[in-house]
Design an enzyme around this catalytic site. Sequence first.
Site, PDB file in Angstrom:
ATOM      1  N   CYS A 121      44.311  34.574  28.290  1.00  0.00           N
ATOM      2  CA  CYS A 121      42.919  34.895  27.966  1.00  0.00           C
ATOM      3  C   CYS A 121      42.892  35.341  26.516  1.00  0.00           C
ATOM      4  O   CYS A 121      43.917  35.712  25.958  1.00  0.00           O
ATOM      5  CB  CYS A 121      42.383  35.993  28.878  1.00  0.00           C
ATOM      6  SG  CYS A 121      40.585  36.127  28.800  1.00  0.00           S
ATOM      7  N   LYS A 196      36.575  34.732  39.632  1.00  0.00           N
ATOM      8  CA  LYS A 196      36.653  36.022  38.943  1.00  0.00           C
ATOM      9  C   LYS A 196      35.239  36.502  38.657  1.00  0.00           C
ATOM     10  O   LYS A 196      34.469  35.844  37.955  1.00  0.00           O
ATOM     11  CB  LYS A 196      37.438  35.859  37.644  1.00  0.00           C
ATOM     12  CG  LYS A 196      37.496  37.122  36.818  1.00  0.00           C
ATOM     13  CD  LYS A 196      38.396  36.969  35.617  1.00  0.00           C
ATOM     14  CE  LYS A 196      38.381  38.236  34.782  1.00  0.00           C
ATOM     15  NZ  LYS A 196      39.215  38.103  33.590  1.00  0.00           N
ATOM     16  N   ARG A 206      39.909  47.619  30.685  1.00  0.00           N
ATOM     17  CA  ARG A 206      39.398  47.340  29.333  1.00  0.00           C
ATOM     18  C   ARG A 206      39.726  48.480  28.387  1.00  0.00           C
ATOM     19  O   ARG A 206      39.959  48.257  27.206  1.00  0.00           O
ATOM     20  CB  ARG A 206      37.897  47.059  29.382  1.00  0.00           C
ATOM     21  CG  ARG A 206      37.651  45.729  30.070  1.00  0.00           C
ATOM     22  CD  ARG A 206      36.195  45.333  30.066  1.00  0.00           C
ATOM     23  NE  ARG A 206      36.005  44.149  30.894  1.00  0.00           N
ATOM     24  CZ  ARG A 206      34.827  43.698  31.282  1.00  0.00           C
ATOM     25  NH1 ARG A 206      33.734  44.333  30.909  1.00  0.00           N
ATOM     26  NH2 ARG A 206      34.746  42.627  32.032  1.00  0.00           N
ATOM     27  N   ARG A 218      30.111  39.861  30.068  1.00  0.00           N
ATOM     28  CA  ARG A 218      30.812  38.626  30.382  1.00  0.00           C
ATOM     29  C   ARG A 218      30.081  37.768  31.433  1.00  0.00           C
ATOM     30  O   ARG A 218      30.652  36.899  32.047  1.00  0.00           O
ATOM     31  CB  ARG A 218      32.212  38.944  30.923  1.00  0.00           C
ATOM     32  CG  ARG A 218      33.087  39.754  30.002  1.00  0.00           C
ATOM     33  CD  ARG A 218      34.550  39.431  30.216  1.00  0.00           C
ATOM     34  NE  ARG A 218      35.475  40.454  29.747  1.00  0.00           N
ATOM     35  CZ  ARG A 218      35.720  40.744  28.477  1.00  0.00           C
ATOM     36  NH1 ARG A 218      35.086  40.111  27.509  1.00  0.00           N
ATOM     37  NH2 ARG A 218      36.602  41.678  28.156  1.00  0.00           N
ATOM     38  N   GLU A 234      34.101  27.041  42.460  1.00  0.00           N
ATOM     39  CA  GLU A 234      35.031  27.382  41.372  1.00  0.00           C
ATOM     40  C   GLU A 234      36.472  27.058  41.780  1.00  0.00           C
ATOM     41  O   GLU A 234      37.246  26.504  41.006  1.00  0.00           O
ATOM     42  CB  GLU A 234      34.938  28.879  41.021  1.00  0.00           C
ATOM     43  CG  GLU A 234      33.756  29.258  40.159  1.00  0.00           C
ATOM     44  CD  GLU A 234      33.941  28.841  38.693  1.00  0.00           C
ATOM     45  OE1 GLU A 234      34.997  28.289  38.346  1.00  0.00           O
ATOM     46  OE2 GLU A 234      33.012  29.064  37.897  1.00  0.00           O
ATOM     47  N   LYS A 249      39.216  37.730  42.462  1.00  0.00           N
ATOM     48  CA  LYS A 249      39.330  38.984  41.716  1.00  0.00           C
ATOM     49  C   LYS A 249      37.959  39.573  41.462  1.00  0.00           C
ATOM     50  O   LYS A 249      37.075  38.830  41.040  1.00  0.00           O
ATOM     51  CB  LYS A 249      40.029  38.673  40.384  1.00  0.00           C
ATOM     52  CG  LYS A 249      40.125  39.829  39.440  1.00  0.00           C
ATOM     53  CD  LYS A 249      40.695  39.386  38.136  1.00  0.00           C
ATOM     54  CE  LYS A 249      40.611  40.559  37.195  1.00  0.00           C
ATOM     55  NZ  LYS A 249      40.828  40.177  35.830  1.00  0.00           N
ATOM     56  N   TYR A 314      48.499  47.441  40.876  1.00  0.00           N
ATOM     57  CA  TYR A 314      49.116  48.542  40.140  1.00  0.00           C
ATOM     58  C   TYR A 314      49.832  49.506  41.085  1.00  0.00           C
ATOM     59  O   TYR A 314      50.582  50.365  40.645  1.00  0.00           O
ATOM     60  CB  TYR A 314      48.033  49.292  39.333  1.00  0.00           C
ATOM     61  CG  TYR A 314      47.294  48.385  38.380  1.00  0.00           C
ATOM     62  CD1 TYR A 314      47.834  48.065  37.137  1.00  0.00           C
ATOM     63  CD2 TYR A 314      46.075  47.799  38.732  1.00  0.00           C
ATOM     64  CE1 TYR A 314      47.175  47.203  36.268  1.00  0.00           C
ATOM     65  CE2 TYR A 314      45.406  46.942  37.880  1.00  0.00           C
ATOM     66  CZ  TYR A 314      45.963  46.645  36.648  1.00  0.00           C
ATOM     67  OH  TYR A 314      45.316  45.782  35.800  1.00  0.00           O
TER      68      TYR A 314
HETATM   69  C1  PBG Z   1      40.924  39.219  31.099  1.00  0.00           C
HETATM   70  C2  PBG Z   1      41.305  40.076  32.250  1.00  0.00           C
HETATM   71  C3  PBG Z   1      40.662  41.227  32.702  1.00  0.00           C
HETATM   72  C4  PBG Z   1      41.397  41.685  33.794  1.00  0.00           C
HETATM   73  C5  PBG Z   1      42.470  40.825  33.963  1.00  0.00           C
HETATM   74  N1  PBG Z   1      42.379  39.826  33.007  1.00  0.00           N
HETATM   75  C6  PBG Z   1      39.507  41.976  32.160  1.00  0.00           C
HETATM   76  C7  PBG Z   1      38.179  41.365  32.028  1.00  0.00           C
HETATM   77  O1  PBG Z   1      37.883  40.268  32.501  1.00  0.00           O
HETATM   78  O2  PBG Z   1      37.384  42.016  31.373  1.00  0.00           O
HETATM   79  C8  PBG Z   1      41.069  42.897  34.610  1.00  0.00           C
HETATM   80  C9  PBG Z   1      42.168  43.448  35.431  1.00  0.00           C
HETATM   81  C10 PBG Z   1      41.917  44.796  35.972  1.00  0.00           C
HETATM   82  O3  PBG Z   1      40.803  45.367  35.904  1.00  0.00           O
HETATM   83  O4  PBG Z   1      42.877  45.358  36.508  1.00  0.00           O
HETATM   84  N2  PBG Z   1      41.982  39.080  30.198  1.00  0.00           N
END
Ligand code: PBG
Length: 327
Positions: A121, A196, A206, A218, A234, A249, A314
């Site tokens: 990303c 997502k 973030r 987003r 999707e 997610k 986590y």
């Molecule tokens: C984007 C990404 C995000 C997460 C994983 N990959 C953040 C977003 O979309 O803003 C979130 C993961 C989490 O909250 O644990 N690179």
Amino acid sequence: MVVFPQLRLRRLRRTETIRKLIQETRVEVRDLVYPLFVEEGRGIKQGIPSMPGIFRFSPDQLSAEVEEIARLKIPGVILFGIPKHKDEVASMAYHPEGIVQQAIQTIKKAVPELLVVTDVCLCEYTSHGHCGVVLNGDVDNDQTLPLLAKTAISHVEAGADMVAPSDMMDGRVKIIRETLDKASYHDIPILAYSAKYASAFYGPFREAAESAPQFGDRRSYQMDPPNVREALREVEEDINEGADMVMVKPALPYLDVISRVRATFNHPLAAYNVSGEYSMVKAAAQQGWLDEKRTVIEILMAIKRAGADIIITYHAKDFARWSESNV
Ligand code: PBG
């Protein structure tokens, strides 16, 4: 028909042994993938205030961490990079000496058998914090695609075992698959963050990854929380483009989505138990309001019961430690 008083469902709940024997769902350490935040610099192991127990590591601090992860028998990690330099085109996302590229090499040297997945990303690498190239105030899908492909291939060149695009651009799986194949990386699988959602539960991540968008949000690329049929589209899109595994997610607020994807497709399914889900449990446990171990086990069990094969969480290290001492 056997009915009460002959029928008594409590019979099979009488002892721990019987309960274990009829247990329908199991969570094992080998189902889990642990997220790791890696940051440019030296000597850094910095705690993330909103995610107690989670740290940002500079590459020189990573070996000890991944040795511990492997010792706990967690099969894999997923990497998120925090670069020093950000710009409009996310240059450090695909730089051969970028932070994730460095981290992959360090991890592979320390523990070659540990599965290294990378989050593909741009949001951590762009000055504006969006997941792609911004044109006229919006993220441009097609201009973003080549940059994602460059990022994926640079991760694989550095030694990544699997790439996981999380940007939600249309067509990203296709271009990543084509780019990998052209470079003879036919054997590198793609785990697509397919469904997502634009979620409030990414808040702590973030902060940890310094990836909050500097303007707007987003919602023009991540999914709208009310929709489940769209999630199936999707997933279908990503599978048609060549995804080997798909993901839903966040996990807990979207168990119905996990369950629908599981019932509709046969691809291995991952669920991401995201930062906000983790922080809620940690905060309540620190207050003494929830029993952390029981809560985490119940949450992971629910995600598996809904149909996930793999859980990115986590809590993985804590869960593995509890499993060692026999949950
Ligand atoms: C984007 C990404 C995000 C997460 C994983 N990959 C953040 C977003 O979309 O803003 C979130 C993961 C989490 O909250 O644990 N690179």
